[in-house]
Design a protein around this motif. Structure first.
Motif, short mmCIF file in Angstrom:
data_model
loop_
_atom_site.label_atom_id
_atom_site.label_comp_id
_atom_site.label_asym_id
_atom_site.label_seq_id
_atom_site.Cartn_x
_atom_site.Cartn_y
_atom_site.Cartn_z
N THR A 163 -13.10 1.11 -2.37
CA THR A 163 -12.24 0.25 -3.18
C THR A 163 -11.03 1.04 -3.65
N SER A 164 -10.11 0.34 -4.28
CA SER A 164 -8.92 1.02 -4.80
C SER A 164 -9.33 1.87 -5.99
N CYS A 165 -8.87 3.11 -6.01
CA CYS A 165 -9.22 4.06 -7.07
C CYS A 165 -8.06 4.31 -8.01
N SER A 166 -6.91 3.73 -7.73
CA SER A 166 -5.72 3.95 -8.54
C SER A 166 -5.16 2.62 -9.00
N SER A 167 -4.33 2.68 -10.00
CA SER A 167 -3.52 1.51 -10.32
C SER A 167 -2.49 1.32 -9.21
N VAL A 168 -1.99 0.13 -9.08
CA VAL A 168 -1.00 -0.15 -8.03
C VAL A 168 0.34 0.44 -8.45
N LEU A 169 0.83 1.37 -7.63
CA LEU A 169 2.11 2.03 -7.92
C LEU A 169 3.24 1.26 -7.24
N ASP A 170 4.18 0.76 -8.02
CA ASP A 170 5.36 0.08 -7.49
C ASP A 170 6.50 1.09 -7.43
N VAL A 171 6.96 1.41 -6.21
CA VAL A 171 7.98 2.45 -6.05
C VAL A 171 9.39 1.86 -5.96
N GLY A 172 9.53 0.56 -6.06
CA GLY A 172 10.85 -0.06 -6.16
C GLY A 172 11.52 -0.41 -4.85
N ASP A 173 10.97 0.05 -3.73
CA ASP A 173 11.54 -0.27 -2.42
C ASP A 173 10.42 -0.16 -1.40
N SER A 174 10.67 -0.67 -0.21
CA SER A 174 9.67 -0.59 0.85
C SER A 174 9.25 0.86 1.07
N ALA A 175 7.95 1.13 0.94
CA ALA A 175 7.41 2.49 1.10
C ALA A 175 7.05 2.69 2.57
N THR A 176 7.91 3.38 3.29
CA THR A 176 7.76 3.49 4.74
C THR A 176 6.99 4.73 5.18
N ALA A 177 6.80 5.70 4.28
CA ALA A 177 6.08 6.91 4.63
C ALA A 177 5.39 7.46 3.39
N VAL A 178 4.20 8.02 3.57
CA VAL A 178 3.47 8.62 2.46
C VAL A 178 2.67 9.78 2.99
N SER A 179 2.49 10.82 2.15
CA SER A 179 1.70 11.97 2.55
C SER A 179 1.16 12.66 1.31
N ILE A 180 -0.11 13.11 1.37
CA ILE A 180 -0.76 13.80 0.27
C ILE A 180 -0.73 15.29 0.55
N CYS A 181 -0.28 16.06 -0.42
CA CYS A 181 -0.23 17.52 -0.27
C CYS A 181 -1.65 18.07 -0.12
N PRO A 182 -1.87 18.97 0.83
CA PRO A 182 -3.23 19.52 1.02
C PRO A 182 -3.66 20.48 -0.07
N PHE A 183 -2.79 20.77 -1.03
CA PHE A 183 -3.12 21.71 -2.11
C PHE A 183 -2.95 21.01 -3.45
N LEU A 184 -3.92 21.23 -4.35
CA LEU A 184 -3.89 20.59 -5.66
C LEU A 184 -2.88 21.26 -6.57
N CYS A 185 -2.39 20.50 -7.53
CA CYS A 185 -1.50 21.05 -8.56
C CYS A 185 -2.34 21.87 -9.55
N SER A 186 -1.66 22.57 -10.43
CA SER A 186 -2.35 23.45 -11.38
C SER A 186 -3.29 22.69 -12.31
N ASP A 187 -2.99 21.40 -12.57
CA ASP A 187 -3.86 20.59 -13.42
C ASP A 187 -4.88 19.81 -12.61
N HIS A 188 -5.08 20.22 -11.35
CA HIS A 188 -6.06 19.62 -10.44
C HIS A 188 -5.73 18.17 -10.08
N SER A 189 -4.50 17.80 -10.20
CA SER A 189 -4.07 16.47 -9.76
C SER A 189 -3.57 16.55 -8.33
N TYR A 190 -3.50 15.39 -7.69
CA TYR A 190 -3.04 15.31 -6.31
C TYR A 190 -1.52 15.07 -6.28
N LEU A 191 -0.84 15.75 -5.38
CA LEU A 191 0.61 15.60 -5.24
C LEU A 191 0.91 14.75 -4.02
N LEU A 192 1.68 13.68 -4.20
CA LEU A 192 2.03 12.77 -3.11
C LEU A 192 3.53 12.71 -2.94
#
Length: 836
Positions: free
Chosen positions: A718-747
């Motif tokens: 299921t969806s694990c996040s709130s729906v993020l509205d980026v304001g325009d057609s989102a044509t590409a997305v990628s998740i960084c393979p390394f976590l940030c210092s606060d253990h969050s994911y960088l997209l």
């Protein structure tokens, strides 16, 4: 000073296909149009230092506004297919668009400007609307002074100067009527005073030079000739003397404010064998307290050569001093030329956008120099090699290109360069995926997938250029028994392997191509007859290279191809996307589809290159696929607004380890309401992300469980996040393979308008507040693309390419993000994780 969050490390681009699109400034910077942008390129640093984004159509003309004292310019003029002329001015070290001149009803094809005072510019622009417009610019404001109409004719180039001994502007226009028209400003309006005839085809270029109080005008034409004219004040000329038996050139006389001026034809230069598209005078230089103009003229032609002309010291006769250019190859010729301020370097840009640079070395010889390169059409896909040491891109310009970092000898600066062009195809390229360190699969607008493997010559040169251990590379199992190189037969699309000691192609007695041993020449060769095609046409076939620096465009075209080792048949329509698992054992492919029967995913074994399985779930084109990092799941997103998740069977129980449908959304259950363009996995296999034309970005997984997707017992995806509205057609997305210092994911999210957004996401139980998303960084006007972001890829290793290793403490703070756009540009960004 705090470290920047996001810094542009590399910009790969090339010049637009237009004659007047490159200009070399007195400050040493080269400005050229690339798609809808103006690139500022430093040839000493071999990198693009700035991108000026304001035009909404292709940039066709660029011109620096030269200062009378030859100091570095602070103003730049550009014209584009959006019918606008833009005046750029350098303020606080950055160029910004100070004025947009709107008024043309067709694309602008040529611009020029002359400084009338410290704050007043006169700008001329030629357009396909059959007019030349004169503009005045001062104090961030521009207005149209006059429009000169040419009926049904077109002016190809314009050039402005000031008449000798006055501040009166003179305008030269070259057009499709084979004539050069001269206009002088009288009583505030430009009036035609002379028409210079002689050319027998379209005049492609005109340019003024000022020497010793006289104006020199060069014009070039499709009649393969260059004409040089001299304009001088008649009163300053010597009185007519009675000369018997001496032929004197006809003088064309015109008057300005009671003063007579004359124009004479100085010389006609014949040396090119095809249309002459560009001419350029050597820039003036400061010597002592005066500015001196050298009478050296550079010309560029469709015959693939540039010629430097000049008068002999003794006789004054104009002669060819230097000739440089391509020999052979499958490209068309040069569109334009420029010369460095000191005359030590000359530059040409070719039909396919490539820049060609030569420098005058200490031995007084002209030698090719390293220069940037890039795609000349939309970049569709890209992939990092597993070690993150190079990146491969494919584009609609029908090429596949490989870029890697390089450190010049005696320099600490790292720049990225194209060192190989593995595939030059006959169809627009669409997708690719790496299947090993030196092997990839590519798909184009055809039904066939093609597999390529690096030749030994590339591996050796890659080691030399990148500084990687050759022994380490040659010891890799991936490159055992490699061919030396590859070549493409005439009228063929497949790159054929060339082995050491073997002639790539030779005619047999039956008239067929065969491989032959170079060590045993045929008896006919002693008699001077050609038996081998590669002997007759050496430029068309592979010649081994030993490179210590990135190759020239000639070598990229002919000597850096990779041999094609396999073709994969199975799809019914043009290829659209590819993916491979982390073990590089399985490749997934999908093609364009308008029916469910064609919207299947085909799985291929990289060991045998046989089809393993066909996965059917979607009803329209699958737009992107991604294997999970552990290789157990395959994610696919589609134009039908849904995603599907396929799980690999247990390899201990099933030798084929077949994939089966694990989870999917339908039109009723899908959160997305438009095409899903892109998808990616988190490095821990716990989540995947989707982005859509509906401007939504959503992260999916086993909500609240904390386990990898596919490992939860009876857990739903299921969806694990709130729906993020980026304001325009989102044509590409990628998740960084390394976590940030606060253990969050960088997209990273790429938008249809060309912008790239960085977000951090952290799983939360309460999603109502939408606090799980935090916006970190947006690309600014210079960093972003000007058209659709087609693909985003994070480098699979920590650190910046070429800066040592990921073991360095300093490098562990950095990651790199590559982006590909429909604006022909590939960019690599340095992202500082510690600054987020």
């Amino acid at each position: 000073m705090a470290a920047p969050v996001m810094d542009t490390c590399h910009v790969s681009c090339c010049a637009n296909r237009a004659p007047n699109v490159v200009s070399w400034g007195r400050g040493g910077l080269i400005a050229f149009g690339t798609c809808n942008s103006v690139a500022i390129y430093n040839p000493e640093e071999i990198r693009v230092v700035d991108l000026l984004n304001k035009h909404t159509g292709r940039v066709n003309a660029v011109q620096w506004v030269h200062e009378p004292d030859c100091s570095p310019e602070n103003q730049l003029i550009s014209g584009g297919s959006d019918n606008n002329v833009i005046v750029w001015e350098k303020l606080d070290g950055k160029f910004r668009a100070c004025a947009v001149c709107s008024g043309h009803s067709g694309p602008v094809c040529a611009v020029d400007a002359v400084s009338l005072s410290s704050s007043h510019l006169l700008v001329a622009s030629a357009s396909s609307d059959s007019t030349v417009k004169l503009w005045t610019y001062s104090s961030d404001a521009a207005e149209c002074l006059q429009t000169v109409a040419f009926g049904s004719g077109f002016m190809m180039d314009v050039s402005l100067a000031l008449l000798p001994g006055s501040r009166v502007p003179v305008l030269a226009c070259g057009g499709d009527d084979s004539r050069v028209h001269l206009y002088v400003q009288l009583s505030g309006q430009f009036q035609r005073v002379l028409t210079l005839t002689g050319h027998e085809d379209w005049v492609r270029g005109v340019e003024w030079a000022n020497k010793d109080g006289e104006l020199w005008l060069a014009s070039c034409s499709q009649d393969c000739l260059i004409r040089v004219w001299r304009l001088f004040a008649k009163t300053a000329a010597e009185p007519d003397l009675q000369t018997d038996g001496i032929i004197k050139m006809k003088e064309n006389i015109f008057q300005v404010s009671g003063e007579e001026f004359a124009v004479t034809l100085e010389t006609v230069l014949a040396g090119h064998e095809n249309w002459v598209y560009g001419i350029h005078w050597q820039p003036p230089s400061v010597k002592g307290d005066s500015v001196e103009q050298s009478l050296k003229l550079l010309s560029a032609s469709m015959d693939k050569t540039m010629i430097l002309w000049g008068p002999e010291e003794d006789s004054g006769m104009w002669v060819e001093m230097v000739r440089v250019g391509e020999v052979g190859g499958n490209t068309l010729g040069f569109y334009g030329c420029q010369m460095s301020p000191d005359g030590s370097m000359i530059l040409a840009h070719a039909f396919h956008g490539a820049l060609h640079l030569w420098h005058h070395d200490s031995n007084q010889e002209w030698r090719p120099s390293v220069v940037i390169s890039g795609h000349f059409n939309a970049v569709q896909d890209m992939s990092w090699d597993p070690e993150g040491e190079f990146i491969i891109t494919v584009g609609s310009d029908q090429t596949t290109r490989l870029f890697t970092p390089w450190t010049r000898k005696g320099s600490s600066q790292i720049t990225w360069h194209e060192i190989s062009r593995p595939q030059i195809h006959g169809y627009d390229m669409q997708c690719l995926t790496m299947v090993g360190r030196f092997q990839f699969v590519s798909g184009a607008d055809e039904k066939v997938l093609r597999v390529f493997k690096a030749p030994r010559n590339f591996v050796e040169n890659f080691a030399h250029i990148s500084g990687t251990s050759l022994e380490k590379l040659l010891g890799c199992n991936d490159i055992a028994d490699l061919p030396e190189g590859a070549s493409t037969p005439a009228l063929g699309l497949s790159n054929k392997a060339v082995f050491q000691g073997m002639n790539p192609l030779k005619w047999s007695t039956t008239g067929e191509f065969t491989l032959c041993d170079l060590a045993s020449p045929s008896p006919q060769q002693d008699g001077g007859d050609f038996n081998s095609l590669s002997d007759q046409y050496k430029e068309s076939y592979f010649q081994p290279l030993k490179l210590a620096e990135p190759p020239t465009e000639d070598d990229l075209l002919q000597n850096t191809l990779w041999p094609e080792v396999q073709k994969l048949y199975g799809h019914g329509f043009e290829m659209f996307c590819l993916a491979s698992d982390c073990a590089r054992t399985v490749v997934a492919s999908a093609c364009k589809a308008s029916k469910a029967e064609h919207a299947s995913i085909l799985l291929w074994s990289t060991a045998s290159w046989k089809q393993l399985q066909s996965l059917s779930c979607h009803s329209l084109t699958i737009t992107q696929m991604a294997f999970s990092p552990n290789g157990q799941l395959l994610l696919a997103v589609s134009r039908d607004r849904t995603w599907s998740l396929w799980r690999r069977g247990n390899p201990d129980l099933d030798t084929e380890a077949m994939f089966s449908l694990y989870a999917n959304t339908s039109k009723d259950t899908s959160v997305h309401t438009r095409i899903i363009w892109s998808c990616d996995w988190s490095a821990d296999n716990k989540y995947f992300v989707t982005s859509s034309r509906d401007k939504k970005v959503i992260i999916w997984g086993h909500a609240g469980s904390g386990v990898a997707v596919g490992e939860g017992e009876d857990a739903r995806v299921t969806s694990c996040s709130s729906v993020l509205d980026v304001g325009d057609s989102a044509t590409a997305v990628s998740i960084c393979p390394f976590l940030c210092s606060d253990h969050s994911y960088l997209l990273a999210v790429g938008l249809e308008n060309g912008q790239i957004l960085l977000y951090k996401w952290k799983p939360l139980e309460d999603l109502s507040s939408e606090s799980d998303w935090s916006r970190c960084k947006d690309t600014d006007a210079c960093q972003g693309h000007t058209m659709v972001v087609k693909r985003l890829r994070w480098r699979p290793r920590l650190g910046r390419g070429g800066h040592g290793g990921q073991d360095s403490k300093e490098e562990q703070a950095w990651v790199q993000l590559a982006s590909a756009g429909a604006d022909h540009v590939v960019k690599i960004f340095d992202i500082n994780l510690s600054a987020l």
